[in-house]
Design a protein around this motif. Structure first.
Motif, PDB file in Angstrom:
ATOM      1  N   LEU A 100      -1.752   6.627  -5.781  1.00  0.00           N
ATOM      2  CA  LEU A 100      -2.903   6.703  -4.886  1.00  0.00           C
ATOM      3  C   LEU A 100      -2.734   7.945  -4.012  1.00  0.00           C
ATOM      4  O   LEU A 100      -1.916   7.962  -3.082  1.00  0.00           O
ATOM      5  CB  LEU A 100      -2.960   5.441  -4.031  1.00  0.00           C
ATOM      6  N   THR A 136      -9.371   4.448  -7.869  1.00  0.00           N
ATOM      7  CA  THR A 136      -9.551   3.237  -7.077  1.00  0.00           C
ATOM      8  C   THR A 136      -8.472   2.256  -7.491  1.00  0.00           C
ATOM      9  O   THR A 136      -8.264   2.040  -8.684  1.00  0.00           O
ATOM     10  CB  THR A 136     -10.926   2.613  -7.346  1.00  0.00           C
ATOM     11  N   VAL A 137      -7.791   1.680  -6.520  1.00  0.00           N
ATOM     12  CA  VAL A 137      -6.810   0.645  -6.810  1.00  0.00           C
ATOM     13  C   VAL A 137      -7.362  -0.664  -6.258  1.00  0.00           C
ATOM     14  O   VAL A 137      -7.897  -0.694  -5.155  1.00  0.00           O
ATOM     15  CB  VAL A 137      -5.444   0.975  -6.181  1.00  0.00           C
ATOM     16  N   ALA A 155       1.913   1.866  -3.453  1.00  0.00           N
ATOM     17  CA  ALA A 155       0.827   2.422  -4.268  1.00  0.00           C
ATOM     18  C   ALA A 155       0.680   3.914  -4.008  1.00  0.00           C
ATOM     19  O   ALA A 155       0.240   4.663  -4.870  1.00  0.00           O
ATOM     20  CB  ALA A 155      -0.481   1.703  -3.960  1.00  0.00           C
ATOM     21  N   LEU A 209      -1.405  -5.558  -9.171  1.00  0.00           N
ATOM     22  CA  LEU A 209      -1.615  -4.140  -8.862  1.00  0.00           C
ATOM     23  C   LEU A 209      -0.456  -3.287  -9.347  1.00  0.00           C
ATOM     24  O   LEU A 209      -0.429  -2.087  -9.112  1.00  0.00           O
ATOM     25  CB  LEU A 209      -1.819  -3.948  -7.359  1.00  0.00           C
ATOM     26  N   LEU A 236      -0.873   6.513 -11.699  1.00  0.00           N
ATOM     27  CA  LEU A 236      -1.336   5.385 -10.875  1.00  0.00           C
ATOM     28  C   LEU A 236      -1.156   5.670  -9.388  1.00  0.00           C
ATOM     29  O   LEU A 236      -1.405   4.803  -8.548  1.00  0.00           O
ATOM     30  CB  LEU A 236      -0.561   4.108 -11.235  1.00  0.00           C
ATOM     31  N   HIS A 292       0.820  -1.205   0.000  1.00  0.00           N
ATOM     32  CA  HIS A 292       0.000   0.000   0.000  1.00  0.00           C
ATOM     33  C   HIS A 292       0.858   1.260   0.000  1.00  0.00           C
ATOM     34  O   HIS A 292       0.536   2.244  -0.664  1.00  0.00           O
ATOM     35  CB  HIS A 292      -0.962  -0.023   1.181  1.00  0.00           C
ATOM     36  N   ALA A 307      -6.154   0.204 -11.962  1.00  0.00           N
ATOM     37  CA  ALA A 307      -6.500   1.512 -11.402  1.00  0.00           C
ATOM     38  C   ALA A 307      -7.712   2.069 -12.141  1.00  0.00           C
ATOM     39  O   ALA A 307      -7.723   2.135 -13.359  1.00  0.00           O
ATOM     40  CB  ALA A 307      -5.323   2.465 -11.528  1.00  0.00           C
ATOM     41  N   GLY A 345      -2.380  -2.027 -13.190  1.00  0.00           N
ATOM     42  CA  GLY A 345      -2.700  -2.148 -11.782  1.00  0.00           C
ATOM     43  C   GLY A 345      -4.175  -2.049 -11.472  1.00  0.00           C
ATOM     44  O   GLY A 345      -4.557  -1.802 -10.335  1.00  0.00           O
ATOM     45  N   ARG A 367       5.151   7.267  -9.704  1.00  0.00           N
ATOM     46  CA  ARG A 367       4.027   6.378  -9.999  1.00  0.00           C
ATOM     47  C   ARG A 367       3.049   7.006 -10.995  1.00  0.00           C
ATOM     48  O   ARG A 367       2.087   6.364 -11.435  1.00  0.00           O
ATOM     49  CB  ARG A 367       3.313   5.995  -8.704  1.00  0.00           C
TER      50      ARG A 367
END
Lengths: 408, 400
Positions: free
Chosen positions: A213, A220-221, A83, A110, A211, A80, B235, B233, A208
């Motif tokens: 977060l 939304t991942v 991410a 992911l 993508l 996490h 996403a 991923g 990232r």
């Protein structure tokens, strides 16, 4: 992300240190300026977390150091964090790696470019801490990149390369660095530690992109994915893994340019193969007894060489087929075993056979099961394997799998 | 090749799971007595089932083993002879609990196929709920309230065997009522259930639904992306934040309506929906806070308007509302559109109050469980009366 604390007027040259393979990985974490590290002790991985903890305590590395309550949580936390844009490090060994398996399965899907260290350890006959490769090999079909290292120097260098490859947007897949327990993790060797400036030149900050977060990039991942999406996700990852081969080549070339250490072919090392009749194939610290044995056998006129595989995923099938096709017989030394597999081989032998199948020239591939659970692979062991191999090269039928060094 | 038959059973997840299973098994067993072989299975993708979420069972029958293999070579039938609907609110369309998008209830029906619905409503109420279909199909109504026969409790109101009787009537090529009787006696050893099946067989009515009839809306469709169109991923970009809304009377702008993901419409999974009495609302915000689907729009005057594009009918708002009769859950079949209740109230409070009173008549009895000892025995006789006794079912006959 904050860069590591840079020394004032740091010398632009490497420093020598006597450190273990684990410590070399810890140093790589510092040089890569990792943001989040999670830890849960298990031998032999625990040595890395000890060294990293020391770096944090000494103020040499500024990162979140989280001791999780299990391996599963450990990998979930870094997943996490990664991410959310953090460069992360994590690792485990043996059954600890197994305990994290649920987290490990989702990480590639992911597209989390996590770098992890697997301190290879037997699974898990009570009390057996010795090296065996089955723990790391268990993720071979999950989308993880897998690389085996041989020396503490290679461990340090490969960890930096792993971040560079994993975090390349063309790849964005996790990478596990497999280090043989005890032989590599617990023995100290002379290692050249590069200056931070070189690393900064080699390893760009983790980006990232879209993508990420983050509240400013609402996404939304890991949403609910039903069977309608699954094949597409697998294909997506497949393409990334294929691209990883190109990115790995680029990374090694850049590494050689900046650090002056040229590993040549990134996927596997060749030792005395130029004129060899037969060749042994293996991964990790096996190379040491094999190289010594080769030198002795060469004096006896036996033309034998070594191909030491580094990258297991992605698997350099075409390159290996081209190389191995030159020899009259190939002996694969597996420090792992796959029960009930084709010809009851080790994992690597099965993969090598599969890689050779479409090749024009297909030498016989013999599997050797050796050094399981940390048992010493001796020079006479290697000589015995070579004799079997030479016999096969001479056209005499040999068993497809032979256990070497077992009490009989 | 012989003939391949397919029957689809649409039900409310968990609440009607065993009922649906009984029916799809019963179809195969009766067909077996008719010399055919078949398979019965639940739609795998609906598992694990959620409370009330639309789910499906299938029975696939071949007149001979090779023909059956043709059917078994598919994940599930692409076309069915009969769709059985075990809760009439499902007629508005079904949406499985993930990414499939809305499917009209009659989507799989082949031309001339039959939709068998258990309902207390008549055809004129039921037909407009289902989406229009290009070719005519038949509607058969089996009188009854939604049967509760879920995972743990089986309320045996004979709905299972009544449906089997209806199937024998609308698709005699599959099996006869005698085959159904044999199957019932063999499977349940219950002569009374065989009687119920025969009564349903005799009393079921069918009516042809023309392409001009039904809900004219185009059903919501979801395009699944190609692999290279997806982001890495998995996403998924967020939906926009939303915006204030305008008061239909004063034109004043205010409040907040969150934007909603068009790929996650939920209204088709409702069995009931909330109606709100804005005259007694104290604006306590509890419904807005507690709604698991953020279905409430905040109006410029500070009320909470349940948005029917997002409401899945769970009833949490009714449960948390501290004002008596302010939020009431009403049977979904009482509604033909999803328009704003708050706008209607703003425009004409008197008319809205009358509308509200009329709707509240449709407050459903909660049948999805038993609240006191003996409730099962208490509820069963009236349902059996509908099933086999002097119920108001019409005499048999085809109205072509």
């Amino acid at each position: 992300m904050a860069r590591a604390v840079e020394q004032v007027a740091a010398p632009q040259k490497e420093t020598d240190a006597l450190i273990s393979g684990s410590e070399a990985i810890a140093v790589a974490c510092k040089l890569a300026d990792v943001d989040v590290i999670t830890a849960y002790p298990i031998r032999p991985y625990d040595t890395v977390m000890q060294y990293v903890a020391k770096l944090v305590a000494n103020g040499e590395l500024d990162c979140e150091y989280i001791v999780a309550e299990s391996e599963h949580s450990q990998f979930e936390i870094v997943k996490h964090a990664c991410a959310a844009g953090a460069r992360v490090f994590c690792g485990s060994s043996g059954v600890g790696w197994m305990y994290a398996f649920e987290a490990l399965t989702v990480t590639p899907a992911l597209r989390i470019p996590m770098v992890a260290m697997v301190g290879n350890r037997a699974l898990d006959d009570p009390g057996a801490f010795g090296v065996e490769h089955n723990d790391a090999l268990a993720v071979r079909d999950l989308g993880w990149q897998l690389v085996w290292v041989d020396t503490a120097q290679e461990a340090l260098d490969t960890a930096l390369i792993a971040y560079r490859v994993a975090e390349d947007r063309r790849v964005f897949l996790p990478c596990a660095i497999a280090c043989d327990g005890a032989f590599l993790t617990h023995s100290q060797a002379q290692v050249k530690i590069p200056p931070q400036q070189w690393v900064n030149a080699f390893l760009p900050p983790y980006n990232r992109g879209d993508l990420l977060l983050h509240p400013d990039n609402p996404i939304t991942v890991a949403p609910q994915v039903n069977e309608d999406w699954l094949m597409e996700i697998r294909k997506h990852n497949d393409e990334a893994m294929k691209r990883a081969k190109t990115v790995i080549k680029e990374a090694y070339a850049d590494f050689a340019r900046i650090f002056g250490r040229d590993y040549g072919n990134p996927f596997f090392e060749e030792y005395q193969t130029d004129d060899a009749d037969v060749v042994l194939v293996g991964m990790g610290t096996l190379s040491m007894p094999v190289k010594v044995a080769i030198r002795r056998m060469r004096q006896e006129g036996k033309k034998v060489g070594l191909v030491r595989l580094r990258w297991f995923r992605p698997f350099a099938a075409e390159e290996l087929a081209a190389t191995l096709g030159r020899f009259n017989a190939v002996g694969v030394i597996d420090r792992d075993f796959s029960f009930g597999s084709p010809y009851t081989s080790g994992v690597l032998a099965t993969e090598i056979r599969a890689a050779l199948y479409p090749a024009e020239k297909r030498p016989p591939v013999l599997g050797f099961i050796c050094g399981l659970g940390g048992r010493e692979v001796t020079v006479p062991d290697v000589q015995r394997m070579t004799d079997v191999l030479l016999s096969a090269a001479a056209g005499k039928a040999q068993p497809l799998t032979t256990w070497v060094g077992i009490r009989e | 090749m012989g003939r391949l038959f397919a029957v689809e059973i649409v039900y409310r997840g968990i609440f009607q799971k065993n009922l649906a299973k009984n029916i799809s098994r019963g179809v195969v067993l009766a067909a077996h007595h008719a010399g055919k072989s078949g398979i019965s299975f639940g739609r795998y993708g609906d598992s694990p089932e959620r409370n009330g979420i639309p789910a499906k069972s299938f029975a696939v029958i071949g007149s001979d083993p090779e023909t059956l293999e043709e059917g078994m070579a598919k994940y599930e039938p692409k076309e069915v002879d009969i769709t059985i609907v075990l809760d009439d609110t499902l007629l508005k369309g079904v949406e499985s609990w993930a990414w499939y998008g809305l499917q009209p209830i009659n989507r799989l029906l082949r031309p001339g196929g039959t939709l068998i619905v258990t309902s207390m409503h008549d055809a004129d109420t039921l037909i407009p709920m289902a989406h229009r279909k290009e070719a005519p199909y038949r509607l058969a109504i089996l009188k009854g309230t939604p049967s509760f026969s879920g995972l743990w409790v089986y309320k045996d109101d004979h709905t299972d065997v009544r449906v089997l009787g209806a199937v024998a009537r609308v698709l005699p090529e599959l099996f006869t009522i005698d085959d159904v009787e044999k199957a019932i006696l063999q499977e349940w050893s219950a002569p009374l259930k065989a009687t119920s099946a025969r009564k349903a067989y005799e009393r079921i009515t069918t009516r042809v639904v023309q392409p001009t009839e039904g809900n004219p809306e185009h059903p919501f469709a979801f395009q699944l992306p190609k692999w290279h169109e997806m982001r890495e991923g998995i996403a998924i970009p967020a939906i926009p934040r939303g915006a204030p809304i305008a008061d239909p009377v004063s034109g004043q702008s205010g409040g907040f309506r969150p934007a909603r993901n068009p790929t996650f419409k939920k209204f088709t999974t409702r069995t009931m929906r909330p109606v709100v009495n804005f005259d007694t609302c104290v604006k306590c915000t509890l419904c807005w806070l507690q709604c698991p689907d953020s279905c409430f729009d905040v109006t410029p005057d500070g009320f909470y308007d349940a948005n029917m594009e997002a409401c899945c009918g769970c009833g949490v708002c009714e449960a948390v509302c501290p004002v008596e009769h302010c939020v009431t859950m009403v049977n979904e079949t009482a509604f033909t559109d999803n328009s704003s209740q708050w706008e209607a109230w703003k425009k004409d409070r008197t008319a809205y109050a009358a509308w509200l009173q009329e709707k509240i008549r449709h407050r459903p009895e909660r049948t999805h469980g038993f609240r006191f000892r003996g409730q099962y025995e208490q509820e069963l006789p009236p349902m059996l009366e509908i099933a086999g006794g002097a119920g108001p079912e019409e005499p048999s006959g085809e109205e072509e």
